[in-house]
Structures are given as structure tokens and as C-alpha cells.
Design a protein around this motif. Sequence first.
Motif, PDB file in Angstrom:
ATOM      1  N   GLU A  39      40.119  48.646  33.991  1.00  0.00           N
ATOM      2  CA  GLU A  39      39.567  48.868  35.331  1.00  0.00           C
ATOM      3  C   GLU A  39      38.225  49.576  35.179  1.00  0.00           C
ATOM      4  OE1 GLU A  39      43.463  49.229  38.179  1.00  0.00           O
ATOM      5  OE2 GLU A  39      42.506  51.067  37.522  1.00  0.00           O
ATOM      6  N   LEU A  40      37.187  48.948  35.703  1.00  0.00           N
ATOM      7  CA  LEU A  40      35.840  49.495  35.593  1.00  0.00           C
ATOM      8  C   LEU A  40      35.205  49.597  36.968  1.00  0.00           C
ATOM      9  CD1 LEU A  40      34.704  47.379  32.541  1.00  0.00           C
ATOM     10  CD2 LEU A  40      35.195  49.809  32.542  1.00  0.00           C
ATOM     11  N   PRO A  41      34.250  50.505  37.132  1.00  0.00           N
ATOM     12  CA  PRO A  41      33.560  50.607  38.416  1.00  0.00           C
ATOM     13  C   PRO A  41      32.828  49.311  38.749  1.00  0.00           C
ATOM     14  CG  PRO A  41      33.088  52.517  37.039  1.00  0.00           C
ATOM     15  CD  PRO A  41      33.821  51.531  36.185  1.00  0.00           C
ATOM     16  N   LYS A  73      38.447  33.536  37.690  1.00  0.00           N
ATOM     17  CA  LYS A  73      39.819  33.924  38.022  1.00  0.00           C
ATOM     18  C   LYS A  73      40.657  34.183  36.772  1.00  0.00           C
ATOM     19  CE  LYS A  73      39.694  31.424  42.369  1.00  0.00           C
ATOM     20  NZ  LYS A  73      39.335  32.495  43.227  1.00  0.00           N
ATOM     21  N   ASN A  74      40.264  33.608  35.629  1.00  0.00           N
ATOM     22  CA  ASN A  74      40.957  33.860  34.376  1.00  0.00           C
ATOM     23  C   ASN A  74      40.475  35.134  33.697  1.00  0.00           C
ATOM     24  OD1 ASN A  74      42.445  31.493  34.606  1.00  0.00           O
ATOM     25  ND2 ASN A  74      40.885  30.302  33.558  1.00  0.00           N
ATOM     26  N   ILE A  75      39.393  35.698  34.207  1.00  0.00           N
ATOM     27  CA  ILE A  75      38.809  36.899  33.615  1.00  0.00           C
ATOM     28  C   ILE A  75      39.093  38.120  34.471  1.00  0.00           C
ATOM     29  CG2 ILE A  75      36.643  37.970  32.894  1.00  0.00           C
ATOM     30  CD1 ILE A  75      35.527  35.094  32.558  1.00  0.00           C
ATOM     31  N   VAL A  76      38.884  37.972  35.772  1.00  0.00           N
ATOM     32  CA  VAL A  76      39.003  39.093  36.704  1.00  0.00           C
ATOM     33  C   VAL A  76      40.339  39.017  37.423  1.00  0.00           C
ATOM     34  CG1 VAL A  76      38.012  40.165  38.753  1.00  0.00           C
ATOM     35  CG2 VAL A  76      36.512  39.177  37.020  1.00  0.00           C
ATOM     36  N   LYS A  77      41.061  40.116  37.377  1.00  0.00           N
ATOM     37  CA  LYS A  77      42.359  40.174  38.046  1.00  0.00           C
ATOM     38  C   LYS A  77      42.215  40.570  39.518  1.00  0.00           C
ATOM     39  CE  LYS A  77      46.939  42.187  37.331  1.00  0.00           C
ATOM     40  NZ  LYS A  77      47.707  43.061  36.456  1.00  0.00           N
ATOM     41  N   ASN A  78      41.352  41.580  39.777  1.00  0.00           N
ATOM     42  CA  ASN A  78      41.204  42.080  41.140  1.00  0.00           C
ATOM     43  C   ASN A  78      39.821  42.711  41.296  1.00  0.00           C
ATOM     44  OD1 ASN A  78      41.953  42.772  43.768  1.00  0.00           O
ATOM     45  ND2 ASN A  78      42.761  44.750  43.135  1.00  0.00           N
ATOM     46  N   ILE A  79      39.215  42.503  42.460  1.00  0.00           N
ATOM     47  CA  ILE A  79      37.921  43.111  42.768  1.00  0.00           C
ATOM     48  C   ILE A  79      38.051  43.897  44.055  1.00  0.00           C
ATOM     49  CG2 ILE A  79      35.496  42.706  43.304  1.00  0.00           C
ATOM     50  CD1 ILE A  79      35.708  40.041  41.848  1.00  0.00           C
ATOM     51  N   THR A  80      37.690  45.172  43.987  1.00  0.00           N
ATOM     52  CA  THR A  80      37.600  45.996  45.191  1.00  0.00           C
ATOM     53  C   THR A  80      36.196  46.571  45.255  1.00  0.00           C
ATOM     54  OG1 THR A  80      38.291  48.064  44.151  1.00  0.00           O
ATOM     55  CG2 THR A  80      40.044  46.638  45.008  1.00  0.00           C
ATOM     56  N   LEU A  81      35.901  47.269  46.321  1.00  0.00           N
ATOM     57  CA  LEU A  81      34.577  47.849  46.488  1.00  0.00           C
ATOM     58  C   LEU A  81      34.279  48.892  45.408  1.00  0.00           C
ATOM     59  CD1 LEU A  81      32.141  47.642  48.314  1.00  0.00           C
ATOM     60  CD2 LEU A  81      33.140  49.379  49.780  1.00  0.00           C
ATOM     61  N   THR A  82      35.319  49.550  44.903  1.00  0.00           N
ATOM     62  CA  THR A  82      35.098  50.621  43.930  1.00  0.00           C
ATOM     63  C   THR A  82      35.398  50.245  42.485  1.00  0.00           C
ATOM     64  OG1 THR A  82      37.330  51.443  44.319  1.00  0.00           O
ATOM     65  CG2 THR A  82      35.547  52.431  45.620  1.00  0.00           C
ATOM     66  N   LYS A  83      36.290  49.261  42.262  1.00  0.00           N
ATOM     67  CA  LYS A  83      36.636  48.940  40.873  1.00  0.00           C
ATOM     68  C   LYS A  83      36.981  47.458  40.712  1.00  0.00           C
ATOM     69  CE  LYS A  83      41.453  50.177  41.377  1.00  0.00           C
ATOM     70  NZ  LYS A  83      42.527  51.039  41.004  1.00  0.00           N
ATOM     71  N   ILE A  84      36.834  47.016  39.472  1.00  0.00           N
ATOM     72  CA  ILE A  84      37.200  45.663  39.084  1.00  0.00           C
ATOM     73  C   ILE A  84      38.251  45.777  37.997  1.00  0.00           C
ATOM     74  CG2 ILE A  84      36.407  43.538  37.985  1.00  0.00           C
ATOM     75  CD1 ILE A  84      33.707  43.992  39.199  1.00  0.00           C
ATOM     76  N   SER A  85      39.352  45.052  38.171  1.00  0.00           N
ATOM     77  CA  SER A  85      40.407  45.021  37.169  1.00  0.00           C
ATOM     78  C   SER A  85      40.293  43.710  36.404  1.00  0.00           C
ATOM     79  CB  SER A  85      41.782  45.100  37.826  1.00  0.00           C
ATOM     80  OG  SER A  85      41.892  46.278  38.577  1.00  0.00           O
ATOM     81  N   GLN A  92      48.317  36.991  30.460  1.00  0.00           N
ATOM     82  CA  GLN A  92      48.317  37.428  31.851  1.00  0.00           C
ATOM     83  C   GLN A  92      47.673  36.405  32.771  1.00  0.00           C
ATOM     84  OE1 GLN A  92      46.391  41.232  32.184  1.00  0.00           O
ATOM     85  NE2 GLN A  92      48.031  42.017  33.414  1.00  0.00           N
ATOM     86  N   SER A  93      46.732  35.620  32.250  1.00  0.00           N
ATOM     87  CA  SER A  93      46.033  34.663  33.101  1.00  0.00           C
ATOM     88  C   SER A  93      46.740  33.316  33.166  1.00  0.00           C
ATOM     89  CB  SER A  93      44.603  34.463  32.593  1.00  0.00           C
ATOM     90  OG  SER A  93      44.613  33.892  31.311  1.00  0.00           O
ATOM     91  N   VAL A  94      47.804  33.161  32.399  1.00  0.00           N
ATOM     92  CA  VAL A  94      48.560  31.914  32.390  1.00  0.00           C
ATOM     93  C   VAL A  94      49.657  32.008  33.435  1.00  0.00           C
ATOM     94  CG1 VAL A  94      50.028  30.435  30.987  1.00  0.00           C
ATOM     95  CG2 VAL A  94      48.069  31.563  29.959  1.00  0.00           C
ATOM     96  N   ALA A  95      49.870  30.944  34.169  1.00  0.00           N
ATOM     97  CA  ALA A  95      50.849  30.962  35.251  1.00  0.00           C
ATOM     98  C   ALA A  95      52.263  31.217  34.738  1.00  0.00           C
ATOM     99  CB  ALA A  95      50.790  29.654  36.017  1.00  0.00           C
TER     100      ALA A  95
END
Length: 124
Positions: A39-41, A73-85, A92-95
Amino acid sequence: MRASDFLLEDDEPSDQYANIVTVLELVQEKVRSGELSYELPTQFIIRLIQNTGISNFKYTDLIAANEANKSMKNIVKNITLTKISFVKDIGQSVANAQDVTAAAANPEQTVSDMAKSAMKRRQS
């Protein structure tokens, strides 16, 4: 030296997506190696992307790129205003991650199953 020194300057959207994906892939490799947290800013990632020559890149552009570009979508799990997971590992990226783990544990069985499936399709 900046990343923009290595990248061609072009305003094509596909080139911009390529720059964005390249930055995200580099960060993801650092995450997988343990050099960075998963998780990064968000602002940190935006600055990295801006360094590729997309100087007016902002949060809304990141969201739009994530929706438009399937490889993100295979790289980034979640994007919010404050952090990117980021996705921590490939599984994890495989269904169906359990199938991937089973295949890695027993490759001979996987090949056998693939051959059986091919024969069934051929007979149909």
C-alpha cells in the motif's frame, strides 16, 4: 535522470497507458521483492507517472486509466484518494488461485488433465 528521458514524447492515449502501466509494473516488482509496501500513497504513484512526461496527470486520470486499461487490474488491487494497494503476488490476480497452486504443485497431473480435455473437445 528521469523516466521521461527514456520514453518517447507522444500524446497518444495508448502511449500514455503504456507509460502508466510501465510505472505500475515497476512499483509492483518492488512490492513483490519487499522493497516497498503493498500500500503506497496515491500522490507518490501520481508523481512517478508525471515523471514519465504526463505532467498534468491527476487522481481522476488514474481512476479513468484503471477502468479503461485491463492490464492495470492485474497490477492494482484498490485505488483510493489516499492510497493505492498493489497485488502482492501473481496468484492474487488470478480468478481461481487454488487451481494455479494445484497446477504448480503437480505439473504432470496438469498436463494429463489438459490432454484429456483436448481429446474430449476433439471427439465432440
